[in-house]
Design an enzyme around this catalytic site. Structure first.
Site, PDB file in Angstrom:
ATOM      1  N   TYR A  23       0.824  -1.205   0.000  1.00  0.00           N
ATOM      2  CA  TYR A  23       0.000   0.000   0.000  1.00  0.00           C
ATOM      3  C   TYR A  23       0.860   1.257   0.000  1.00  0.00           C
ATOM      4  O   TYR A  23       0.533   2.248  -0.668  1.00  0.00           O
ATOM      5  CB  TYR A  23      -0.919  -0.004   1.229  1.00  0.00           C
ATOM      6  CG  TYR A  23      -1.906   1.143   1.272  1.00  0.00           C
ATOM      7  CD1 TYR A  23      -3.191   0.996   0.749  1.00  0.00           C
ATOM      8  CD2 TYR A  23      -1.560   2.367   1.819  1.00  0.00           C
ATOM      9  CE1 TYR A  23      -4.098   2.039   0.765  1.00  0.00           C
ATOM     10  CE2 TYR A  23      -2.453   3.430   1.850  1.00  0.00           C
ATOM     11  CZ  TYR A  23      -3.726   3.263   1.323  1.00  0.00           C
ATOM     12  OH  TYR A  23      -4.618   4.307   1.341  1.00  0.00           O
ATOM     13  N   PHE A  67      -7.845  19.134 -25.246  1.00  0.00           N
ATOM     14  CA  PHE A  67      -8.675  17.988 -25.596  1.00  0.00           C
ATOM     15  C   PHE A  67      -9.889  17.923 -24.677  1.00  0.00           C
ATOM     16  O   PHE A  67     -10.028  18.690 -23.741  1.00  0.00           O
ATOM     17  CB  PHE A  67      -7.879  16.681 -25.589  1.00  0.00           C
ATOM     18  CG  PHE A  67      -8.579  15.595 -26.359  1.00  0.00           C
ATOM     19  CD1 PHE A  67      -8.946  15.796 -27.681  1.00  0.00           C
ATOM     20  CD2 PHE A  67      -8.907  14.389 -25.766  1.00  0.00           C
ATOM     21  CE1 PHE A  67      -9.627  14.811 -28.397  1.00  0.00           C
ATOM     22  CE2 PHE A  67      -9.584  13.399 -26.471  1.00  0.00           C
ATOM     23  CZ  PHE A  67      -9.938  13.611 -27.790  1.00  0.00           C
ATOM     24  N   ASP A  68     -10.776  16.956 -24.958  1.00  0.00           N
ATOM     25  CA  ASP A  68     -12.102  16.978 -24.338  1.00  0.00           C
ATOM     26  C   ASP A  68     -12.061  16.928 -22.816  1.00  0.00           C
ATOM     27  O   ASP A  68     -12.744  17.708 -22.145  1.00  0.00           O
ATOM     28  CB  ASP A  68     -12.993  15.866 -24.900  1.00  0.00           C
ATOM     29  CG  ASP A  68     -12.402  14.474 -24.777  1.00  0.00           C
ATOM     30  OD1 ASP A  68     -11.262  14.334 -24.324  1.00  0.00           O
ATOM     31  OD2 ASP A  68     -13.096  13.505 -25.159  1.00  0.00           O
ATOM     32  N   ASP A  99       0.617  18.806 -21.534  1.00  0.00           N
ATOM     33  CA  ASP A  99      -0.234  17.614 -21.593  1.00  0.00           C
ATOM     34  C   ASP A  99       0.514  16.631 -22.487  1.00  0.00           C
ATOM     35  O   ASP A  99       0.578  16.794 -23.702  1.00  0.00           O
ATOM     36  CB  ASP A  99      -1.597  17.982 -22.174  1.00  0.00           C
ATOM     37  CG  ASP A  99      -2.509  16.774 -22.361  1.00  0.00           C
ATOM     38  OD1 ASP A  99      -2.037  15.628 -22.201  1.00  0.00           O
ATOM     39  OD2 ASP A  99      -3.682  16.970 -22.702  1.00  0.00           O
ATOM     40  N   ALA A 146       0.384  13.253 -23.275  1.00  0.00           N
ATOM     41  CA  ALA A 146      -0.117  11.921 -23.619  1.00  0.00           C
ATOM     42  C   ALA A 146       0.655  11.291 -24.774  1.00  0.00           C
ATOM     43  O   ALA A 146       0.891  10.085 -24.787  1.00  0.00           O
ATOM     44  CB  ALA A 146      -1.604  11.995 -23.968  1.00  0.00           C
ATOM     45  N   LYS A 154      -1.519   6.071 -23.579  1.00  0.00           N
ATOM     46  CA  LYS A 154      -1.129   6.347 -24.962  1.00  0.00           C
ATOM     47  C   LYS A 154       0.341   5.970 -25.155  1.00  0.00           C
ATOM     48  O   LYS A 154       0.667   4.811 -25.376  1.00  0.00           O
ATOM     49  CB  LYS A 154      -1.369   7.813 -25.303  1.00  0.00           C
ATOM     50  CG  LYS A 154      -2.837   8.163 -25.565  1.00  0.00           C
ATOM     51  CD  LYS A 154      -3.600   8.468 -24.324  1.00  0.00           C
ATOM     52  CE  LYS A 154      -4.958   9.063 -24.583  1.00  0.00           C
ATOM     53  NZ  LYS A 154      -5.743   9.230 -23.341  1.00  0.00           N
ATOM     54  N   HIS A 162     -20.496  13.855 -25.417  1.00  0.00           N
ATOM     55  CA  HIS A 162     -20.273  12.908 -26.509  1.00  0.00           C
ATOM     56  C   HIS A 162     -20.102  11.471 -26.027  1.00  0.00           C
ATOM     57  O   HIS A 162     -20.340  10.530 -26.777  1.00  0.00           O
ATOM     58  CB  HIS A 162     -19.062  13.332 -27.352  1.00  0.00           C
ATOM     59  CG  HIS A 162     -17.798  13.492 -26.579  1.00  0.00           C
ATOM     60  ND1 HIS A 162     -17.610  14.500 -25.656  1.00  0.00           N
ATOM     61  CD2 HIS A 162     -16.643  12.777 -26.584  1.00  0.00           C
ATOM     62  CE1 HIS A 162     -16.413  14.396 -25.132  1.00  0.00           C
ATOM     63  NE2 HIS A 162     -15.804  13.361 -25.671  1.00  0.00           N
TER      64      HIS A 162
END
Length: 459
Positions: free
Chosen positions: A72, A124-125, A215, A217, A258, A450
């Protein structure tokens, strides 16, 4: 005679996928309320909905999973991943999360307040959703060339630095918690950002005292394009380019599903110990203790290996050349897409493919449904559905581009599958004059609609 190009891997395991009939697919998509997200995966033949968490892990990654420490607190796997983040990306402070949007939630909980402005290149979304959920504004400063799909511009994902500086001049420092730089720029078509542009954005952030958030990714794909397209980087390794890219940033978030080629995982990393400390409490509240953050030890081990593998040129060349291959096949049929081919996907220009569908009837979504009914291929709309409603007026937003994203999972499909995709799109394109109606919304959530929207055919 020059040898043909071949993949830099060989296949050890396979998964069966099922063909279906058009009659079956028409019934399945109707039952899904014409939402491609709502389809069962068993109803899909070639799944290009996303490249997130859908790649094939390597033997090294599977081996690393067997060595995962599930303690843990203070697990070896955490320190393994922490050391890898330091070595490859150059950040001293790090927090794991179960995926990228969880990392955004933690970071944005610490830095964003109501009324803030976060300029960047085509958020992005989930990024935009997290910003607007906090009643802040995601302000797009992408270069204008990104809105013209047939222009051959090597770094279409770039920030318009003139536009960005106007924003930074206009608003007081306390209104702008960060500039968000997405590499590669997904919404603009998986388009890369040049090192020159990264440096220019960082210089403006330093000038106006604003933090730079990357970001990340698809950072490795971005580094590949810098190496192959930008003068001065051809002789540098991918890992050297990556270290330089992140040297200009104050912090980063990553959906590791990704470019780290794992099925689950993400993280955020910081230069500032103070910012790391301010995020820790949100990690503990929303994800888990700071040495696992919603991830298992085995997944952290796989992520660490994935970061190493994805920053090797041979892997990236194989991955990106498959995307290029699909683009070349579409060229044979004169099917328009965001040019040049992006790093992780082909983004088909739905406005040009279906010129007779009204914008109010969701052009890219219509193309996605037609492609699914044609051959069982699932893509995803990057258009008016994803753009959502204006948070103030609640009117639909209509972006400059209506794109159908065909995101190619890493090390998963062969070029034979790409051939099927190309021919299926050709078949839709050949009957484009007969497609004059799209879809209307019968149910939607107030944000990021979406994912769960329900539609019906327009009459």
């Amino acid at each position: 005679m020059e040898l043909p190009f071949a993949e830099s891997y060989r296949i050890k395991a396979v998964e069966a996928i099922k063909r279906s009939t058009r009659i079956e697919r028409e019934q399945w998509i109707k039952e899904a309320n014409y939402n491609l997200f709502a389809l069962k995966s068993d109803y899909v033949f070639i799944d290009l909905l996303t490249d997130s968490g859908t790649g094939a892990m390597s033997d090294r990654q599977w081996s690393a999973m067997m060595l995962g420490d599930e303690s843990y607190a203070g697990a070896r796997s955490y320190y393994n991943l922490k050391d890898t983040v330091k070595e490859i990306l150059g950040f001293n402070y790090f927090l794991p999360a179960h995926q990228g949007r969880a990392a955004e939630n933690i970071l944005f909980s610490a830095i964003i307040r109501k009324g803030n402005i976060l300029p960047g290149n085509s958020h992005f979304d989930t990024t935009k959703g997290h910003i607007e959920f906090r009643q802040a504004v995601a302000l797009d400063c992408t270069i204008e060339e990104a809105n013209h799909t047939q222009l051959e511009v090597p770094f279409k994902g770039n920030v318009d630095v003139v536009k960005l500086e106007k924003v930074l001049k206009h608003y007081p420092r306390e209104k702008i918690p960060a500039v968000v730089l997405t590499v590669t720029n997904n919404t603009a078509g998986g388009q890369p950002v040049s090192m020159e542009n990264i440096k220019a954005v960082a210089a403006l952030c330093n000038k106006y005292g604003v933090l730079l958030l990357i970001d990340a990714a698809r950072f490795a794909e971005n580094a590949y394009f810098i190496k192959t397209r930008e003068p001065g980087y051809a002789d540098k390794s991918i890992k050297e380019i990556v270290r330089e890219m992140f040297s200009y940033a104050d912090m980063m978030t990553m959906s590791a599903k990704k470019d780290a080629i794992v099925n689950i995982g993400g993280f955020m990393a910081f230069r500032s110990e103070e910012l790391w400390k301010s995020c820790k409490k949100f990690c503990i509240m929303n994800e888990g203790f700071i040495t696992y953050g919603g991830m298992s030890g085995r997944d952290m081990n796989a992520l660490a290996v994935g970061l190493d593998e994805s920053t090797e040129f041979d892997y990236l060349e194989t991955r990106i050349r498959q995307v290029e291959y699909l683009g070349l096949r579409l060229d044979e049929y004169s099917i328009p897409y965001q040019r040049p081919a992006g790093g992780h996907a082909i983004f088909v220009d739905a406005k040009q493919v279906l010129p007779n569908v009204p914008r109010e009837e969701f052009i890219a979504q219509t193309l996605g449904i037609e492609l699914y009914m044609e051959a069982g291929i699932r893509g995803v709309e990057v258009g008016a559905l994803l753009a959502d409603r204006d948070p103030t007026t609640r009117e639909n937003r209509y972006p400059a581009l209506e794109l159908l994203r065909l995101a190619i999972p890493r090390r998963t499909y062969t070029n034979n599958h790409m051939d099927v995709v190309a021919v299926a799109l050709k078949n839709v394109y050949d009957r484009r004059d007969k497609i004059t109606k799209g879809y209307s919304i019968t149910y939607e959530e107030p944000i990021m609609r979406h994912f769960t929207v329900e539609l019906e055919r327009s009459e």
